[in-house]
Design a protein around this motif. Structure first.
Motif, PDB file in Angstrom:
ATOM      1  N   GLY A 205      44.255   7.831   6.715  1.00 41.12           N
ATOM      2  CA  GLY A 205      43.630   6.702   6.939  1.00 41.12           C
ATOM      3  C   GLY A 205      44.257   5.602   6.247  1.00 41.12           C
ATOM      4  N   LEU A 206      43.500   4.279   6.325  1.00 40.63           N
ATOM      5  CA  LEU A 206      44.032   2.992   5.810  1.00 40.63           C
ATOM      6  C   LEU A 206      42.996   2.450   4.759  1.00 40.63           C
ATOM      7  N   MET A 207      43.611   1.619   3.774  1.00 40.73           N
ATOM      8  CA  MET A 207      42.533   1.097   2.943  1.00 40.73           C
ATOM      9  C   MET A 207      42.831  -0.353   2.628  1.00 40.73           C
ATOM     10  N   THR A 208      41.840  -1.172   2.448  1.00 42.93           N
ATOM     11  CA  THR A 208      42.234  -2.588   1.769  1.00 42.93           C
ATOM     12  C   THR A 208      41.150  -2.973   0.756  1.00 42.93           C
ATOM     13  N   VAL A 209      41.533  -3.995   0.207  1.00 39.20           N
ATOM     14  CA  VAL A 209      40.672  -4.587  -0.991  1.00 39.20           C
ATOM     15  C   VAL A 209      40.727  -6.145  -0.569  1.00 39.20           C
ATOM     16  N   PRO A 210      39.808  -6.727   0.060  1.00 38.66           N
ATOM     17  CA  PRO A 210      39.869  -8.231   0.404  1.00 38.66           C
ATOM     18  C   PRO A 210      39.389  -8.928  -0.386  1.00 38.66           C
ATOM     19  N   PRO A 211      39.820 -10.223  -0.452  1.00 42.32           N
ATOM     20  CA  PRO A 211      39.358 -11.162  -1.499  1.00 42.32           C
ATOM     21  C   PRO A 211      37.678 -11.093  -1.541  1.00 42.32           C
ATOM     22  N   TYR A 212      37.262 -11.622  -2.687  1.00 45.57           N
ATOM     23  CA  TYR A 212      35.829 -11.583  -2.986  1.00 45.57           C
ATOM     24  C   TYR A 212      35.170 -13.074  -2.384  1.00 45.57           C
ATOM     25  N   PHE A 213      34.357 -12.890  -1.514  1.00 44.34           N
ATOM     26  CA  PHE A 213      33.743 -14.280  -0.898  1.00 44.34           C
ATOM     27  C   PHE A 213      32.279 -14.136  -1.091  1.00 44.34           C
ATOM     28  N   GLU A 214      31.389 -15.023  -1.775  1.00 40.16           N
ATOM     29  CA  GLU A 214      30.132 -14.883  -1.780  1.00 40.16           C
ATOM     30  C   GLU A 214      29.304 -14.828  -0.481  1.00 40.16           C
ATOM     31  N   ASP A 215      29.679 -15.393   0.571  1.00 41.27           N
ATOM     32  CA  ASP A 215      29.389 -15.098   1.839  1.00 41.27           C
ATOM     33  C   ASP A 215      30.200 -14.107   2.656  1.00 41.27           C
ATOM     34  N   VAL A 216      29.643 -13.231   2.812  1.00 41.65           N
ATOM     35  CA  VAL A 216      30.124 -11.910   3.359  1.00 41.65           C
ATOM     36  C   VAL A 216      30.815 -12.117   4.632  1.00 41.65           C
TER      37      VAL A 216
ATOM     38  N   GLU B  85      47.519   3.884  15.851  1.00 44.03           N
ATOM     39  CA  GLU B  85      47.119   5.074  16.376  1.00 44.03           C
ATOM     40  C   GLU B  85      47.790   5.005  18.000  1.00 44.03           C
ATOM     41  N   ASP B  86      47.734   3.731  18.790  1.00 45.64           N
ATOM     42  CA  ASP B  86      48.576   3.770  19.929  1.00 45.64           C
ATOM     43  C   ASP B  86      50.111   3.982  19.835  1.00 45.64           C
ATOM     44  N   SER B  87      50.553   3.538  18.612  1.00 50.58           N
ATOM     45  CA  SER B  87      51.986   3.342  18.648  1.00 50.58           C
ATOM     46  C   SER B  87      52.610   4.961  18.169  1.00 50.58           C
ATOM     47  N   LEU B  88      51.641   5.585  17.156  1.00 53.75           N
ATOM     48  CA  LEU B  88      51.833   6.849  16.631  1.00 53.75           C
ATOM     49  C   LEU B  88      51.471   8.385  17.707  1.00 53.75           C
ATOM     50  N   GLY B  89      50.648   7.711  18.425  1.00 57.71           N
ATOM     51  CA  GLY B  89      50.125   8.603  19.304  1.00 57.71           C
ATOM     52  C   GLY B  89      49.329   9.781  18.642  1.00 57.71           C
ATOM     53  N   MET B  90      48.585   9.269  17.542  1.00 56.28           N
ATOM     54  CA  MET B  90      47.758  10.310  16.899  1.00 56.28           C
ATOM     55  C   MET B  90      46.547   9.514  16.245  1.00 56.28           C
ATOM     56  N   LYS B  91      45.267  10.232  15.972  1.00 57.55           N
ATOM     57  CA  LYS B  91      44.336   9.631  15.260  1.00 57.55           C
ATOM     58  C   LYS B  91      44.506   9.591  13.882  1.00 57.55           C
ATOM     59  N   ILE B  92      44.015   8.387  13.219  1.00 52.91           N
ATOM     60  CA  ILE B  92      43.885   8.024  11.724  1.00 52.91           C
ATOM     61  C   ILE B  92      42.362   7.843  11.828  1.00 52.91           C
ATOM     62  N   PRO B  93      41.762   8.817  11.088  1.00 52.16           N
ATOM     63  CA  PRO B  93      40.417   8.704  11.345  1.00 52.16           C
ATOM     64  C   PRO B  93      39.575   8.019  10.387  1.00 52.16           C
ATOM     65  N   HIS B  94      40.234   7.533   9.223  1.00 50.99           N
ATOM     66  CA  HIS B  94      39.535   6.795   8.064  1.00 50.99           C
ATOM     67  C   HIS B  94      39.976   5.274   7.789  1.00 50.99           C
ATOM     68  N   LEU B  95      38.875   4.564   7.886  1.00 49.40           N
ATOM     69  CA  LEU B  95      39.067   3.304   7.331  1.00 49.40           C
ATOM     70  C   LEU B  95      38.353   2.924   6.015  1.00 49.40           C
ATOM     71  N   SER B  96      38.903   2.935   4.919  1.00 49.62           N
ATOM     72  CA  SER B  96      38.227   2.691   3.526  1.00 49.62           C
ATOM     73  C   SER B  96      38.070   1.504   3.201  1.00 49.62           C
ATOM     74  N   MET B  97      36.948   0.737   3.412  1.00 51.26           N
ATOM     75  CA  MET B  97      36.790  -0.851   3.176  1.00 51.26           C
ATOM     76  C   MET B  97      35.467  -0.893   3.053  1.00 51.26           C
TER      77      MET B  97
ATOM     78  N   THR C 179      34.879   3.932   7.647  1.00 47.09           N
ATOM     79  CA  THR C 179      34.248   5.377   7.524  1.00 47.09           C
ATOM     80  C   THR C 179      33.981   5.488   6.187  1.00 47.09           C
ATOM     81  N   ILE C 180      34.612   4.871   5.147  1.00 38.89           N
ATOM     82  CA  ILE C 180      34.269   4.965   3.780  1.00 38.89           C
ATOM     83  C   ILE C 180      33.959   3.797   3.219  1.00 38.89           C
ATOM     84  N   VAL C 181      32.881   3.670   2.447  1.00 40.84           N
ATOM     85  CA  VAL C 181      32.500   2.547   1.561  1.00 40.84           C
ATOM     86  C   VAL C 181      32.484   2.676   0.171  1.00 40.84           C
ATOM     87  N   ARG C 182      33.152   1.911  -0.566  1.00 42.51           N
ATOM     88  CA  ARG C 182      33.568   2.400  -2.020  1.00 42.51           C
ATOM     89  C   ARG C 182      32.207   1.558  -2.779  1.00 42.51           C
TER      90      ARG C 182
END
Length: 228
Positions: free
Chosen positions: A158-169, A187-199, A214-217
């Motif tokens: 998967g991929l994960m990110t921590v965006p900036p905090y904004f009061e207005d979501v 996924e297109d470039s690698l020709g494989m599934k990357i199932p998770h987005l942690s954000m 797919t994952i909320v922290r």
């Protein structure tokens, strides 16, 4: 009862976000961000149905995780991982969500090969210029992904990110959308599934779900205000 009720409300909010996005709620996992939380609180969250827990600091995890070894918890490292802490992290966690460099990938591979263990990893992508944020830049993601795929003991999930905090979501939405677009191109470039987005965290997880998380922290919305 409070933690159980909080988890119930979060699940209901995720279901509504999934309805809006025409997704199945089964695609979204709640990860309880348990930094500073006592083992008793973690047990209550587990009893409320949470199976994924995330720690930010290796030292804190070393003290806490052994006290909860009787529970079938999947532990994720969600904070910045220093190379000198990898030797401990590989024994504590099932997933490392914060791989942002080849150097860290190399250190993980070295330590994992010594103990004969394979670990799932996410690439952390830095989508904002804040100095407090970590991860690789968007234009480095593919190169790092290809590098990780060559390592025998790392399993890219998967991929994960921590965006900036904004009061207005709504101001956070473009960051979540961008991570999803990076994943789709990868996924297109690698020709494989990357199932998770942690954000997505307590204040913006519904927008993250609408954009493909797919994952909320979630910490505060489960446990209440943090204990510092």
């Amino acid at each position: 009862m409070e933690i159980r009720e909080n988890v119930k409300r979060i699940k209901e909010r995720i279901e509504k976000a999934c309805e809006r996005a025409k997704r199945s709620p089964d695609e979204v996992f709640i990860l309880a961000a348990s930094k500073t939380r006592a083992p008793e609180e973690i047990r209550k969250a587990f009893e409320a149905g949470i199976k994924l827990f995330g720690e930010n600091r290796v030292q804190e995890a070393r003290e806490k995780i052994p006290l909860l070894s009787d529970l079938p918890i999947e532990w994720h490292m969600i904070g910045h991982l220093q190379k000198n802490k990898v030797k401990y992290a590989v024994n504590l966690f099932e997933v490392i969500e914060s791989v942002g460099s080849k150097e860290l990938a190399d250190e993980l591979e070295k330590r994992l090969s010594k103990i004969g263990k394979k670990l799932e990893v996410f690439i952390e992508v830095k989508l904002s210029p804040e100095e407090t944020k970590h991860g690789c830049s968007p234009n480095e993601v593919e190169e790092l992904a290809r590098y990780v795929l060559e390592l025998k003991h790392l399993d890219l999930k998967g991929l994960m990110t921590v965006p900036p905090y904004f009061e207005d979501v709504e101001l956070v939405r473009p960051y979540f959308r961008r991570l999803r677009e990076i994943r789709d191109r990868l996924e297109d470039s690698l020709g494989m599934k990357i199932p998770h987005l942690s954000m997505g965290m307590s204040h913006d997880f519904e927008v993250a779900v609408e954009e493909g998380a797919t994952i909320v922290r979630i910490g505060t919305a489960i446990f209440g205000p943090r204990n510092y």
